[in-house]
Structures are given as C-alpha cells and as structure tokens.
Design a protein around this motif. Structure first.
Motif, PDB file in Angstrom:
ATOM      1  N   GLU A   1      18.536 -17.622 -16.100  1.00 57.44           N
ATOM      2  CA  GLU A   1      19.392 -18.415 -15.218  1.00 57.44           C
ATOM      3  C   GLU A   1      18.646 -19.680 -14.792  1.00 57.44           C
ATOM      4  OE1 GLU A   1      22.471 -17.705 -14.236  1.00 57.44           O
ATOM      5  OE2 GLU A   1      22.743 -15.590 -14.756  1.00 57.44           O
ATOM      6  N   LEU A   2      19.175 -20.826 -15.194  1.00 54.02           N
ATOM      7  CA  LEU A   2      18.630 -22.113 -14.774  1.00 54.02           C
ATOM      8  C   LEU A   2      19.786 -23.045 -14.458  1.00 54.02           C
ATOM      9  CD1 LEU A   2      15.799 -22.995 -17.352  1.00 54.02           C
ATOM     10  CD2 LEU A   2      15.503 -22.288 -14.969  1.00 54.02           C
ATOM     11  N   ASP A   3      19.578 -23.961 -13.508  1.00 54.89           N
ATOM     12  CA  ASP A   3      20.637 -24.939 -13.291  1.00 54.89           C
ATOM     13  C   ASP A   3      20.533 -26.042 -14.347  1.00 54.89           C
ATOM     14  OD1 ASP A   3      18.740 -26.890 -12.420  1.00 54.89           O
ATOM     15  OD2 ASP A   3      19.014 -26.340 -10.329  1.00 54.89           O
ATOM     16  N   ALA A   4      21.590 -26.844 -14.441  1.00 63.33           N
ATOM     17  CA  ALA A   4      21.679 -27.836 -15.512  1.00 63.33           C
ATOM     18  C   ALA A   4      20.537 -28.843 -15.443  1.00 63.33           C
ATOM     19  CB  ALA A   4      23.027 -28.544 -15.454  1.00 63.33           C
ATOM     20  N   ALA A   5      20.154 -29.246 -14.230  1.00 59.60           N
ATOM     21  CA  ALA A   5      19.065 -30.218 -14.085  1.00 59.60           C
ATOM     22  C   ALA A   5      17.751 -29.651 -14.629  1.00 59.60           C
ATOM     23  CB  ALA A   5      18.911 -30.622 -12.622  1.00 59.60           C
ATOM     24  N   ALA A   6      17.498 -28.381 -14.369  1.00 58.31           N
ATOM     25  CA  ALA A   6      16.260 -27.764 -14.856  1.00 58.31           C
ATOM     26  C   ALA A   6      16.280 -27.615 -16.372  1.00 58.31           C
ATOM     27  CB  ALA A   6      16.069 -26.403 -14.193  1.00 58.31           C
ATOM     28  N   ILE A   7      17.448 -27.291 -16.931  1.00 55.50           N
ATOM     29  CA  ILE A   7      17.564 -27.180 -18.392  1.00 55.50           C
ATOM     30  C   ILE A   7      17.250 -28.521 -19.038  1.00 55.50           C
ATOM     31  CG2 ILE A   7      19.156 -26.745 -20.307  1.00 55.50           C
ATOM     32  CD1 ILE A   7      20.669 -24.848 -18.290  1.00 55.50           C
ATOM     33  N   LEU A   8      17.840 -29.587 -18.495  1.00 54.17           N
ATOM     34  CA  LEU A   8      17.606 -30.917 -19.051  1.00 54.17           C
ATOM     35  C   LEU A   8      16.142 -31.315 -18.910  1.00 54.17           C
ATOM     36  CD1 LEU A   8      18.694 -33.453 -20.347  1.00 54.17           C
ATOM     37  CD2 LEU A   8      19.428 -34.229 -18.085  1.00 54.17           C
ATOM     38  N   ALA A   9      15.530 -31.013 -17.773  1.00 49.49           N
ATOM     39  CA  ALA A   9      14.119 -31.348 -17.564  1.00 49.49           C
ATOM     40  C   ALA A   9      13.235 -30.626 -18.580  1.00 49.49           C
ATOM     41  CB  ALA A   9      13.704 -31.000 -16.144  1.00 49.49           C
ATOM     42  N   ARG A  10      13.525 -29.359 -18.811  1.00 51.91           N
ATOM     43  CA  ARG A  10      12.722 -28.600 -19.785  1.00 51.91           C
ATOM     44  C   ARG A  10      12.933 -29.129 -21.201  1.00 51.91           C
ATOM     45  NH1 ARG A  10      12.514 -22.104 -18.563  1.00 51.91           N
ATOM     46  NH2 ARG A  10      11.855 -22.200 -16.384  1.00 51.91           N
ATOM     47  N   ALA A  11      14.176 -29.501 -21.513  1.00 54.72           N
ATOM     48  CA  ALA A  11      14.440 -30.045 -22.846  1.00 54.72           C
ATOM     49  C   ALA A  11      13.647 -31.326 -23.069  1.00 54.72           C
ATOM     50  CB  ALA A  11      15.932 -30.307 -23.014  1.00 54.72           C
ATOM     51  N   ARG A  12      13.519 -32.125 -22.025  1.00 53.87           N
ATOM     52  CA  ARG A  12      12.769 -33.379 -22.152  1.00 53.87           C
ATOM     53  C   ARG A  12      11.267 -33.151 -22.231  1.00 53.87           C
ATOM     54  NH1 ARG A  12      16.747 -36.901 -18.130  1.00 53.87           N
ATOM     55  NH2 ARG A  12      18.289 -37.360 -19.779  1.00 53.87           N
ATOM     56  N   GLN A  13      10.860 -31.916 -21.953  1.00 52.57           N
ATOM     57  CA  GLN A  13       9.462 -31.522 -22.159  1.00 52.57           C
ATOM     58  C   GLN A  13       9.304 -30.749 -23.474  1.00 52.57           C
ATOM     59  OE1 GLN A  13       8.726 -29.274 -18.599  1.00 52.57           O
ATOM     60  NE2 GLN A  13       8.626 -31.097 -17.296  1.00 52.57           N
ATOM     61  N   ASN A  14      10.359 -30.797 -24.303  1.00 51.20           N
ATOM     62  CA  ASN A  14      10.376 -30.167 -25.636  1.00 51.20           C
ATOM     63  C   ASN A  14      10.246 -28.650 -25.584  1.00 51.20           C
ATOM     64  OD1 ASN A  14      10.687 -32.597 -27.159  1.00 51.20           O
ATOM     65  ND2 ASN A  14       8.534 -33.044 -26.768  1.00 51.20           N
ATOM     66  N   GLU A  15      10.769 -28.037 -24.533  1.00 50.96           N
ATOM     67  CA  GLU A  15      10.785 -26.574 -24.452  1.00 50.96           C
ATOM     68  C   GLU A  15      11.874 -26.062 -25.399  1.00 50.96           C
ATOM     69  OE1 GLU A  15      11.521 -22.665 -23.563  1.00 50.96           O
ATOM     70  OE2 GLU A  15      12.992 -24.112 -22.833  1.00 50.96           O
ATOM     71  N   PRO A  16      11.540 -25.199 -26.383  1.00 51.56           N
ATOM     72  CA  PRO A  16      12.482 -24.862 -27.453  1.00 51.56           C
ATOM     73  C   PRO A  16      13.813 -24.274 -26.987  1.00 51.56           C
ATOM     74  CG  PRO A  16      10.263 -24.207 -28.068  1.00 51.56           C
ATOM     75  CD  PRO A  16      10.189 -24.638 -26.636  1.00 51.56           C
ATOM     76  N   ALA A  17      13.798 -23.341 -26.040  1.00 48.50           N
ATOM     77  CA  ALA A  17      15.043 -22.713 -25.608  1.00 48.50           C
ATOM     78  C   ALA A  17      15.977 -23.737 -24.962  1.00 48.50           C
ATOM     79  CB  ALA A  17      14.757 -21.567 -24.645  1.00 48.50           C
ATOM     80  N   ALA A  18      15.414 -24.616 -24.149  1.00 50.90           N
ATOM     81  CA  ALA A  18      16.233 -25.641 -23.496  1.00 50.90           C
ATOM     82  C   ALA A  18      16.757 -26.652 -24.508  1.00 50.90           C
ATOM     83  CB  ALA A  18      15.422 -26.345 -22.407  1.00 50.90           C
ATOM     84  N   LEU A  19      15.925 -26.997 -25.499  1.00 53.77           N
ATOM     85  CA  LEU A  19      16.385 -27.904 -26.550  1.00 53.77           C
ATOM     86  C   LEU A  19      17.558 -27.311 -27.313  1.00 53.77           C
ATOM     87  CD1 LEU A  19      13.007 -29.230 -27.992  1.00 53.77           C
ATOM     88  CD2 LEU A  19      14.804 -30.620 -26.917  1.00 53.77           C
ATOM     89  N   ARG A  20      17.501 -26.018 -27.572  1.00 55.92           N
ATOM     90  CA  ARG A  20      18.600 -25.362 -28.291  1.00 55.92           C
ATOM     91  C   ARG A  20      19.878 -25.388 -27.450  1.00 55.92           C
ATOM     92  NH1 ARG A  20      19.836 -19.125 -29.402  1.00 55.92           N
ATOM     93  NH2 ARG A  20      21.169 -19.322 -31.253  1.00 55.92           N
ATOM     94  N   THR A  21      19.738 -25.059 -26.166  1.00 55.52           N
ATOM     95  CA  THR A  21      20.899 -25.108 -25.282  1.00 55.52           C
ATOM     96  C   THR A  21      21.520 -26.497 -25.281  1.00 55.52           C
ATOM     97  OG1 THR A  21      20.071 -23.368 -23.824  1.00 55.52           O
ATOM     98  CG2 THR A  21      21.667 -24.906 -22.876  1.00 55.52           C
TER      99      THR A  21
END
Length: 306
Positions: free
Chosen positions: A200-220
C-alpha cells in the motif's frame, strides 16, 4: 464580485472575479479537512469578507440538469445552491461539471500552457475531447461550440493484456463493477500498485519511487500510463476528436515528465484498422493548474447561465 470555484476530491480552489474577468483572493483548501462544502465556503468567506453577487462553481461529479445541485463523486458532499445562497447571501450561483469547466477554459489557453505529446493534424472546427486523471477520471466534449459534460471516466475498464486482466480480476473481486476510474486516477494508481507489487502506497510515493528507478514502482507507472493512453485513444475514437485531445487533472500534470516516454502514446494509437486515424489526432497536456477555476470564470463571462 462573483465567486468561482473548482471543487475536487483532493483540493478545492476558490477565488473572486470582477465583471471584467479579473480574479483575485484565490485560496486552496484540502477538501478532506472539511465535513461539508458549506464549512469550507464559510472558512473562505471569513477570509475574504467581501459581498458576493452570484458565481459559478465547478464540481467533480454529475450536476443536476438545472445546474443547482450536485454530489461530489469522491467525497460525502452534497452541494445545494439554494441553501448556499440562503445561508451566505451569495446571489445566484450555478454549478457545472469540473471537466465542463476545463472545456470552457481551453479556448483561452496560451500555447505555453500546453505541451504536445502528439502533434497530429489539428482541425480547428473538429470535436475536441477534454479528459484527465486526478482524484477521479473526468471528461467533457466540445462540439460545434457546445460543451457537453460527460461521466466517461465511469465506463467499464477494458484490459489490454494479461497484467491488466490480473488487475481487472482483483478489482472485480473487491469492488464489483470495474470502471476506468478504478485504474486511471490517483486512487487507481494506488490500486495498481497494491495488486502488482503487494504493498500500500499513495500515488505521490509511487511516483517518487519510480523516479528513483525502483522496479516495482516503475512497473506500476508503466501499466498506469499504458491504460491511460488506451482509454484516451478509445474516447478520442468514440467522438472522432479531430480537434484534439486535451489532458488535464492533477495526476496528469504530475506525470508530465513520464507520459511522453511511457507507453501512453503507443497505446493511444494502438487502434487496429483505425490506428492511422488516431495518429492524426493532436494530444496535449494542459499545464495550467488553475484551468478549472479559469473555466468557471469563462463560463460566467460567456453568458452561459443567462
């Protein structure tokens, strides 16, 4: 002075506008901090302490045919103009759908307030489609100078591949009917991440992780952008939006760096025998965060309520 507003599930913007269309006293409120819109409006009016003679409020939800009442889709708020007028002495107030307000604001946009994802071949007289992901998924149509509100974000979600079918099945088990908004919105991104990554993550945290190249967030994020592009292309095809597709909404604006490099445009254009048709449709992101507020003012200035 007249009251203008953009009432959404996450934030509400209010301002005053004079007869020449000049706005002032803009305030931003976190919608969830207020039990009712009446409470929020009371807080605003205490701040501005100015007589108000009518206005236009854009609401994220379906508006009654007479423009006098509405239920905010993602909040437990009922808005009744007659009650607001009686309590606060506002003069005549009208409501419009929030994406109808965005549509009113499109005509006044400057070129620097849009970024094109697809240049296409614009037809100035063609139908224009306004849609976008925020707390919900809004949509409106501009056809022949008329603005047509829509609840297109609540059509059924159409999965494209096995990952999206996995998502659909999980959402169907949880909610029953699976709408496009369940996937293509801020809460939709959170739904995707819970299903695909198991957290469970909010949308802002998902986007932040994706911008740090975290694989699960990038996939989402990639699944989200692909689903968003497919939906936008389907709606553009449904109304033959030769005048262009204009993307708005808070999530859309936050995703601007990603949309152009994701699968959004490819999914928008992936329309089998009609692929060449949709490739000719311009697609632009509206970058003005006050487009709904400005659209409410434009609706007043246009005389739409007279």
């Amino acid at each position: 002075m007249k009251l203008i507003g953009d009432i959404g599930g996450t934030k509400t913007l209010l301002a005053l506008v004079d007869d020449a269309g000049r706005s002032n006293a803009r305030c931003r409120f976190a919608s969830a901090e207020f039990a009712t819109f009446d409470d929020l409006l009371a807080a605003y009016l205490r701040e501005v302490n100015t007589p108000i003679d009518g206005g236009c409020l854009a609401v994220a939800g379906p508006v009654a045919n007479d423009g006098r009442s509405a239920k905010v889709t993602n909040l437990p708020w009922q808005i009744d103009c007659a009650l607001l007028e009686a309590r606060f002495g506002l003069g005549r107030v009208r409501l419009i759908n929030d994406f109808a307000a965005v549509a009113h604001g499109i005509a006044a946009l400057k070129s620097e307030q849009m970024i094109f994802l697809q240049a296409g071949e614009p037809c100035q007289e063609g139908v224009k489609l306004v849609l976008g992901a925020g707390t919900g998924l809004g949509m409106a149509i501009i056809a022949g100078g008329r603005i047509l509100p829509s609840e297109g974000g609540h059509i059924g979600f159409a999965p494209l591949d096995e990952t999206q079918w996995q998502t659909w099945r999980a959402l169907q088990a949880r909610y029953g009917r699976v709408t496009a908004e369940r996937v293509i919105s801020g809460p939709g991104m959170e739904n995707l991440h819970r299903i695909l990554a198991g957290e469970e993550l909010d949308a802002a945290a998902i986007l932040a992780r994706a911008r740090q190249n975290e694989p699960a967030a990038l996939r989402t994020l990639e699944v989200f952008c692909t689903a968003y592009g497919a939906f936008a292309g389907d709606m553009a095809l449904a109304v033959l939006a030769h005048g262009g597709v204009f993307l708005a909404g808070g999530v859309t604006q936050h995703l601007l760096p990603e949309l152009g490099s994701s699968g959004f445009v490819a999914a928008f254009n992936d329309k089998a025998e009609h692929a060449e048709l949709v490739r000719r449709i311009p697609v632009a992101v509206v970058t003005d965060p006050d487009i709904g507020l400005q659209g409410a003012a434009a609706a007043l200035q246009s005389g739409a309520f007279r």
